[in-house]
Design a protein around this motif. Structure first.
Motif, mmCIF file in Angstrom:
data_model
loop_
_atom_site.group_PDB
_atom_site.id
_atom_site.type_symbol
_atom_site.label_atom_id
_atom_site.label_comp_id
_atom_site.label_asym_id
_atom_site.label_seq_id
_atom_site.Cartn_x
_atom_site.Cartn_y
_atom_site.Cartn_z
ATOM 1 N N MET A 44 -37.314 22.049 -3.353
ATOM 2 C CA MET A 44 -36.167 21.971 -2.437
ATOM 3 C C MET A 44 -35.407 23.293 -2.461
ATOM 4 S SD MET A 44 -33.038 19.227 -2.440
ATOM 5 C CE MET A 44 -32.514 19.737 -4.066
ATOM 6 N N THR A 45 -35.131 23.860 -1.291
ATOM 7 C CA THR A 45 -34.324 25.082 -1.279
ATOM 8 C C THR A 45 -32.934 24.741 -0.770
ATOM 9 O OG1 THR A 45 -35.155 25.542 0.920
ATOM 10 C CG2 THR A 45 -36.249 26.666 -0.893
ATOM 11 N N ARG A 46 -31.942 25.367 -1.351
ATOM 12 C CA ARG A 46 -30.563 25.100 -0.956
ATOM 13 C C ARG A 46 -29.922 26.417 -0.597
ATOM 14 N NH1 ARG A 46 -28.531 20.075 -3.000
ATOM 15 N NH2 ARG A 46 -26.492 20.905 -2.532
ATOM 16 N N SER A 47 -29.131 26.389 0.469
ATOM 17 C CA SER A 47 -28.475 27.625 0.851
ATOM 18 C C SER A 47 -27.136 27.783 0.123
ATOM 19 C CB SER A 47 -28.279 27.674 2.364
ATOM 20 O OG SER A 47 -27.696 26.466 2.792
ATOM 21 N N GLU A 48 -26.499 26.623 -0.207
ATOM 22 C CA GLU A 48 -25.186 26.735 -0.850
ATOM 23 C C GLU A 48 -25.334 26.917 -2.360
ATOM 24 O OE1 GLU A 48 -24.651 22.795 1.287
ATOM 25 O OE2 GLU A 48 -26.364 24.112 1.069
ATOM 26 N N GLU A 49 -24.199 27.237 -2.982
ATOM 27 C CA GLU A 49 -24.182 27.302 -4.440
ATOM 28 C C GLU A 49 -24.310 25.898 -4.998
ATOM 29 O OE1 GLU A 49 -20.728 29.142 -6.108
ATOM 30 O OE2 GLU A 49 -20.968 30.859 -4.789
ATOM 31 N N LEU A 50 -24.833 25.806 -6.221
ATOM 32 C CA LEU A 50 -24.925 24.489 -6.851
ATOM 33 C C LEU A 50 -23.623 24.178 -7.570
ATOM 34 C CD1 LEU A 50 -28.502 24.376 -8.380
ATOM 35 C CD2 LEU A 50 -27.573 22.907 -6.604
ATOM 36 N N ALA A 51 -22.990 23.103 -7.187
ATOM 37 C CA ALA A 51 -21.774 22.634 -7.867
ATOM 38 C C ALA A 51 -21.675 21.161 -7.542
ATOM 39 C CB ALA A 51 -20.556 23.377 -7.342
ATOM 40 N N PHE A 52 -21.788 20.301 -8.559
ATOM 41 C CA PHE A 52 -21.806 18.872 -8.248
ATOM 42 C C PHE A 52 -21.411 18.040 -9.441
ATOM 43 C CE2 PHE A 52 -26.019 20.159 -9.622
ATOM 44 C CZ PHE A 52 -26.315 19.235 -10.610
ATOM 45 N N VAL A 53 -21.120 16.770 -9.164
ATOM 46 C CA VAL A 53 -20.888 15.774 -10.204
ATOM 47 C C VAL A 53 -21.944 14.697 -9.996
ATOM 48 C CG1 VAL A 53 -19.307 14.004 -11.059
ATOM 49 C CG2 VAL A 53 -18.400 16.190 -10.233
ATOM 50 N N TYR A 54 -22.650 14.305 -11.031
ATOM 51 C CA TYR A 54 -23.642 13.238 -10.917
ATOM 52 C C TYR A 54 -23.345 12.188 -11.972
ATOM 53 C CZ TYR A 54 -27.924 10.612 -11.477
ATOM 54 O OH TYR A 54 -28.815 9.586 -11.587
ATOM 55 N N THR A 55 -23.172 10.943 -11.553
ATOM 56 C CA THR A 55 -22.949 9.848 -12.504
ATOM 57 C C THR A 55 -24.154 8.926 -12.441
ATOM 58 O OG1 THR A 55 -20.600 9.985 -11.992
ATOM 59 C CG2 THR A 55 -21.322 8.028 -13.189
ATOM 60 N N GLY A 56 -24.900 8.819 -13.514
ATOM 61 C CA GLY A 56 -26.037 7.890 -13.552
ATOM 62 C C GLY A 56 -25.536 6.478 -13.768
ATOM 63 N N VAL A 88 -29.692 15.396 -7.257
ATOM 64 C CA VAL A 88 -30.513 14.264 -7.706
ATOM 65 C C VAL A 88 -30.572 13.218 -6.587
ATOM 66 C CG1 VAL A 88 -30.689 12.401 -9.394
ATOM 67 C CG2 VAL A 88 -29.939 14.666 -10.115
ATOM 68 N N ILE A 89 -29.389 12.890 -6.077
ATOM 69 C CA ILE A 89 -29.321 11.882 -5.022
ATOM 70 C C ILE A 89 -29.998 12.406 -3.739
ATOM 71 C CG2 ILE A 89 -27.678 10.635 -3.534
ATOM 72 C CD1 ILE A 89 -28.136 9.434 -6.376
ATOM 73 N N ASP A 90 -29.898 13.707 -3.482
ATOM 74 C CA ASP A 90 -30.604 14.277 -2.319
ATOM 75 C C ASP A 90 -32.106 13.990 -2.395
ATOM 76 O OD1 ASP A 90 -28.277 15.338 -1.358
ATOM 77 O OD2 ASP A 90 -28.802 17.442 -1.719
ATOM 78 N N MET A 91 -32.660 14.139 -3.589
ATOM 79 C CA MET A 91 -34.113 13.908 -3.734
ATOM 80 C C MET A 91 -34.440 12.435 -3.483
ATOM 81 S SD MET A 91 -35.484 16.235 -6.873
ATOM 82 C CE MET A 91 -34.239 15.848 -8.068
ATOM 83 N N PHE A 92 -33.628 11.561 -4.068
ATOM 84 C CA PHE A 92 -33.838 10.125 -3.857
ATOM 85 C C PHE A 92 -33.737 9.794 -2.366
ATOM 86 C CE2 PHE A 92 -32.312 8.444 -8.295
ATOM 87 C CZ PHE A 92 -33.388 9.076 -8.883
ATOM 88 N N ALA A 93 -32.729 10.379 -1.722
ATOM 89 C CA ALA A 93 -32.446 10.032 -0.326
ATOM 90 C C ALA A 93 -33.595 10.467 0.580
ATOM 91 C CB ALA A 93 -31.141 10.686 0.112
ATOM 92 N N ILE A 135 -29.949 3.056 -4.790
ATOM 93 C CA ILE A 135 -29.369 3.973 -5.782
ATOM 94 C C ILE A 135 -28.395 4.932 -5.087
ATOM 95 C CG2 ILE A 135 -29.856 5.805 -7.458
ATOM 96 C CD1 ILE A 135 -32.576 4.502 -7.958
ATOM 97 N N CYS A 136 -28.807 5.430 -3.921
ATOM 98 C CA CYS A 136 -27.925 6.339 -3.160
ATOM 99 C C CYS A 136 -26.602 5.647 -2.843
ATOM 100 C CB CYS A 136 -28.597 6.761 -1.851
ATOM 101 S SG CYS A 136 -30.060 7.785 -2.085
ATOM 102 N N LEU A 137 -26.699 4.420 -2.331
ATOM 103 C CA LEU A 137 -25.498 3.658 -1.964
ATOM 104 C C LEU A 137 -24.580 3.445 -3.176
ATOM 105 C CD1 LEU A 137 -23.924 1.759 0.055
ATOM 106 C CD2 LEU A 137 -25.452 -0.066 -0.679
ATOM 107 N N GLY A 138 -25.205 3.195 -4.324
ATOM 108 C CA GLY A 138 -24.416 2.910 -5.519
ATOM 109 C C GLY A 138 -23.844 4.166 -6.179
ATOM 110 N N SER A 139 -24.292 5.338 -5.734
ATOM 111 C CA SER A 139 -23.934 6.557 -6.463
ATOM 112 C C SER A 139 -22.925 7.447 -5.750
ATOM 113 C CB SER A 139 -25.199 7.398 -6.714
ATOM 114 O OG SER A 139 -26.139 6.641 -7.433
ATOM 115 N N VAL A 140 -22.930 7.442 -4.419
ATOM 116 C CA VAL A 140 -22.019 8.333 -3.676
ATOM 117 C C VAL A 140 -21.331 7.545 -2.567
ATOM 118 C CG1 VAL A 140 -23.406 10.402 -4.159
ATOM 119 C CG2 VAL A 140 -23.857 9.105 -2.083
ATOM 120 N N GLY A 141 -20.289 8.113 -2.000
ATOM 121 C CA GLY A 141 -19.525 7.411 -0.961
ATOM 122 C C GLY A 141 -20.257 7.412 0.377
#
Ligand code: NAD
Length: 356
Positions: free
Chosen positions: A1-13, A192-197, A233-239
């Protein structure tokens, strides 16, 4: 996966044990034992009463009582009734077999009792993977998030979907895609959620045309259920964003079927965010093998839906005005600002069933 933006995130399992296999329903007894459940309340809807009885026979002495009164949108009077049944049977755990309605009742019981839940989903709604519960009291639906309601164990057995009518399966699968789509442009989006989605949309996009067609649906149901799990999982993890707001508004105001309204509105919500969420749109297009995400979703909707326009739901243009007014009250966060004019335009397109 390539991303143009900087990586900055919060992930709650989120915790939870998942068993996915054709025939996995045979593991129900050992999984109940693992949860310390010696007497389960077995929950389902009236339409699936026979399946609940089959589970009860397999459970032997662990089958405390069967309750077949689950209903859409988790009415609190049904929950109270089920609680009464649970108390008189002395059950110490829930076994829910069914779609989002059944799982909703199990979660409502867990909220009130903190009893462990073993859930066996038979649609693609994804509720089993979330700490979210919607309940209806006196016709008013409210939603809460509480870790107590998230099922401890989920058994996915694709064979149980063999009885799912295609007209329920198709919209339910697009309901699952809606979770993944909105996760891609959520405020809390993360890699992480992007990959799942994206994987979820790929699996569902590939399988829907197969099981809606004439071929053998067994493998397609298996792939779709896998996609729906990821979507849950996506639904349960992000808004969630505009799509969920508009579907809750339409569903609640005009009493429309949950999965049907999600299915119809999916391409229109995607198109609303087309310019504001380019990375999400690219992921959707990639996952569907389409040139454009919203157009790819429109084609899929036409294959899956039993209602293909808001007009066919029986709505009038005056209803669209009302829905647009309500949708901008307490809007959910969305990558493109939610305006009355923008929403009204989207609803008009969906009313006419136009390609967005
Ligand atoms: P549903 O659970 O109401 O099921 C639809 C119908 O299909 C029911 O009559 C059911 O008995 C039948 N059915 C289900 N599986 C079957 C099978 N394998 N074979 C034959 N018949 C089967 O519908 P749904 O779309 O799964 O769930 C909708 C509900 O779930 C709504 O109330 C929605 O709000 C809720 N939901 C909640 C969450 C959450 O995270 N809280 C997520 C998604 C949906």
């Amino acid at each position: 996966m390539t991303r143009s933006e900087e990586l900055a995130f919060v992930y709650t399992g989120r915790p939870g044990r998942v068993i996915f296999e054709r025939g996995a329903r045979a593991k129900v007894v050992e999984e109940l034992e693992r949860l310390g459940v010696s007497s389960a309340i077995i929950i389902t809807t009236p339409a699936q009463a026979d399946v609940a009885e089959e589970f009860a026979s397999a459970l032997g002495k662990r089958a405390g009582v069967v309750y077949t009164g689950a209903a859409q949108h988790t009415p609190t009077e049904v929950t109270e009734d089920a609680m009464e049944t649970l108390r008189s049977a002395g059950a110490n755990g829930c076994l829910a077999i069914g779609g989002g309605s059944t799982i909703g009742l199990s979660k409502a019981i867990a909220l009130r009792t903190d009893l462990p839940q073993l859930v066996v989903p038979t649609t693609f709604a994804g509720s089993e993977m979330t700490p979210i519960l919607g309940q209806t009291q006196a016709g008013r639906k409210t939603t809460l998030t509480d870790p107590k309601v998230q099922p401890e164990t989920v058994i996915y057995d694709p064979d149980l979907l063999a009885t799912l009518p295609r007209e329920i399966a198709g919209p339910s699968a697009l309901n699952a895609i809606a979770h993944s789509m909105e996760a891609l442009y959520a405020r809390e989006a993360n890699p992480v959620i992007d990959m799942f989605a994206e994987e979820s949309i790929r699996a569902l996009g590939e399988s829907v045309p197969v099981f809606m067609g004439e071929g053998d649906p067994a493998h397609a149901y298996e792939t779709a259920l896998y996609g729906a799990w990821l979507g849950g999982i996506c639904l349960g993890s992000v808004g969630m964003a505009i799509h969920h707001k508009i579907c809750h508004t339409l569903g609640g105001t005009f009493d429309l079927n949950h999965a049907d309204v999600h299915c119809l509105m999916l391409p229109y919500s995607a198109a609303y965010n087309r310019e504001a969420a380019p990375r999400a749109m690219a992921a959707i297009a990639r996952a569907l093998g389409a040139d454009d995400g919203p157009k790819g979703l429109f084609r899929l909707m036409q294959v899956a839906a039993r209602v293909t326009s808001l007009r066919d739901f029986g709505l009038t243009e005056a209803d669209l005005d009302r829905a647009a007014d309500l949708s901008v009250e307490n809007p959910y966060w969305n990558p493109r600002p939610v305006t009355r004019e923008g929403v009204r335009e989207m609803l008009q397109q969906a009313w006419q069933g136009q390609e967005p």
